[in-house]
Structure formats: structure tokens, C-alpha cells
Design a protein around this motif. Sequence first.
Motif, mmCIF file in Angstrom:
data_model
loop_
_atom_site.group_PDB
_atom_site.id
_atom_site.type_symbol
_atom_site.label_atom_id
_atom_site.label_comp_id
_atom_site.label_asym_id
_atom_site.label_seq_id
_atom_site.Cartn_x
_atom_site.Cartn_y
_atom_site.Cartn_z
ATOM 1 N N TYR A 57 -5.505 -4.316 -3.734
ATOM 2 C CA TYR A 57 -6.489 -3.650 -4.584
ATOM 3 C C TYR A 57 -7.117 -4.743 -5.436
ATOM 4 C CZ TYR A 57 -5.067 1.086 -3.409
ATOM 5 O OH TYR A 57 -4.847 2.269 -2.748
ATOM 6 N N ALA A 74 -5.797 4.870 2.374
ATOM 7 C CA ALA A 74 -5.194 4.994 1.047
ATOM 8 C C ALA A 74 -6.243 5.347 0.003
ATOM 9 C CB ALA A 74 -4.515 3.678 0.676
ATOM 10 N N CYS A 75 -5.761 5.693 -1.189
ATOM 11 C CA CYS A 75 -6.650 5.991 -2.323
ATOM 12 C C CYS A 75 -7.590 4.813 -2.542
ATOM 13 C CB CYS A 75 -5.870 6.209 -3.613
ATOM 14 S SG CYS A 75 -4.146 6.554 -3.397
ATOM 15 N N GLY A 83 -0.619 4.844 -12.114
ATOM 16 C CA GLY A 83 0.204 4.568 -10.949
ATOM 17 C C GLY A 83 0.896 3.213 -11.047
ATOM 18 N N VAL A 84 1.552 2.858 -9.969
ATOM 19 C CA VAL A 84 2.289 1.588 -9.952
ATOM 20 C C VAL A 84 1.300 0.418 -9.939
ATOM 21 C CG1 VAL A 84 4.124 0.293 -8.813
ATOM 22 C CG2 VAL A 84 4.100 2.781 -8.640
ATOM 23 N N GLY A 86 -1.884 0.367 -10.984
ATOM 24 C CA GLY A 86 -2.592 0.263 -12.252
ATOM 25 C C GLY A 86 -1.706 -0.263 -13.376
ATOM 26 N N ASP A 134 4.551 -1.002 0.181
ATOM 27 C CA ASP A 134 5.264 0.276 0.147
ATOM 28 C C ASP A 134 6.297 0.292 1.261
ATOM 29 O OD1 ASP A 134 3.052 0.807 -1.508
ATOM 30 O OD2 ASP A 134 3.066 2.928 -0.949
HETATM 31 N N1 SME Z 1 1.382 4.156 -4.837
HETATM 32 C C1 SME Z 1 0.344 3.377 -5.464
HETATM 33 C C2 SME Z 1 -1.015 3.718 -4.919
HETATM 34 C C3 SME Z 1 -1.455 2.863 -3.794
HETATM 35 S S1 SME Z 1 -0.712 3.243 -2.340
HETATM 36 O O1 SME Z 1 0.741 3.150 -2.441
HETATM 37 C C4 SME Z 1 -1.298 2.390 -1.083
HETATM 38 C C5 SME Z 1 0.367 3.558 -6.955
HETATM 39 O O2 SME Z 1 1.099 4.399 -7.481
HETATM 40 O O3 SME Z 1 -0.357 2.846 -7.633
#
Ligand code: SME
Length: 160
Positions: A57, A74-75, A83-84, A86, A134
Motif C-alpha cells: 500500500y 483487496a481493499c 486497520g493494521v 493504517g 497475510d
Molecule cells: N488487513 C489489512 C487490510 C489489507 S489486506 O489484509 C490485504 C488491514 O487491516 O489493514
Amino acid sequence: MYDFAADPHQRKPEFYRDLVAAADGLTQGEPDAVANMANLAALLGQLVPRLNWAGFYRVIAGELVLGPFWGRPACIRIAMGQGVCGSAAASGASVRVDDVNAFPGHIACDAASRSELVVPVLRAGAVHAVIDLDSPLPARFDADDQAGIEALAALIAERI
Ligand code: SME
């Protein structure tokens, strides 16, 4: 074609030393960031065992935007601090999550994911991107995985 066969019986520090060397060979001298991220995501997905997603990202205009990856769609956009990914981007520090279901605000892009490792790529002291791994297994990532991916992030900071 790039041909790199990782020995599954290698110890993790040696495995990551070889992985970083392979990443160096793949990206050295290539100025195109997308090409480099695409090959790096493929390398991670192919060589790091027990993953279901590996990719980038990028920090663009204050949010995270999906980059090249290996795995399921993916998002696309993640807010800083969410999230993880961010969380790692907002703090500038790696985040390792043994059980994503217990992480407040975890963003479930692939329902198969059980644990996650996110490592910021720092350029001139600022977060430029994150590397996200992941796994379908709980507690898949340990300190050796984190150190290995942090070494990769340092190598590629100026190449993506
Ligand atoms: N799980 C991630 C989002 C991205 S995907 O795992 C590809 C998160 O909590 O930021």
C-alpha cells in the motif's frame, strides 16, 4: 526468468538474507516503481511460506492506496490509523498481529487471513509505503520475519 529456489529447511535469518539478495537482484538499476513492486510482491508470494496475501500500500495524499500485490483482490483505500496497515503507516513502526480477529479495526480483505505483518517503508524519515503480509495461520509471523521484512523495506525504499 528469475530462478531462485529457497531451501525450506533454511533458518529464517538465512532465508531472509537470501530473499533480500534476490530482491536486490530483481530491482537493482530498474527505476520503475510499479515494475519493482510487482516483482517484489511476486517474489514474496512465491518464496515466503504460508501466506495468502503479500503486497504494497502506498501513501498518496494522506491515505494508503493499494499497490502491486500477490493474492486475492483487496481493499483499495485505507485511511491513516485504520486497520493494521493504517496503524503501521500512522506510527511508522512495524505491526505484527497474531490474531487479526482480536485486532480492533482490522480490515478483512480476505476472510482466510488469520495473522498479519505490516512493515513501513521509510524514505527520508517519512512513511512512503507499507509492505503487508497475510497468513491463513494464526501467529504465523515472529521477530525473525519482522526483521527480515524490515531489511527488505530498507533495501527497496528508494526503488519503489
Ligand atoms: N488487513 C489489512 C487490510 C489489507 S489486506 O489484509 C490485504 C488491514 O487491516 O489493514
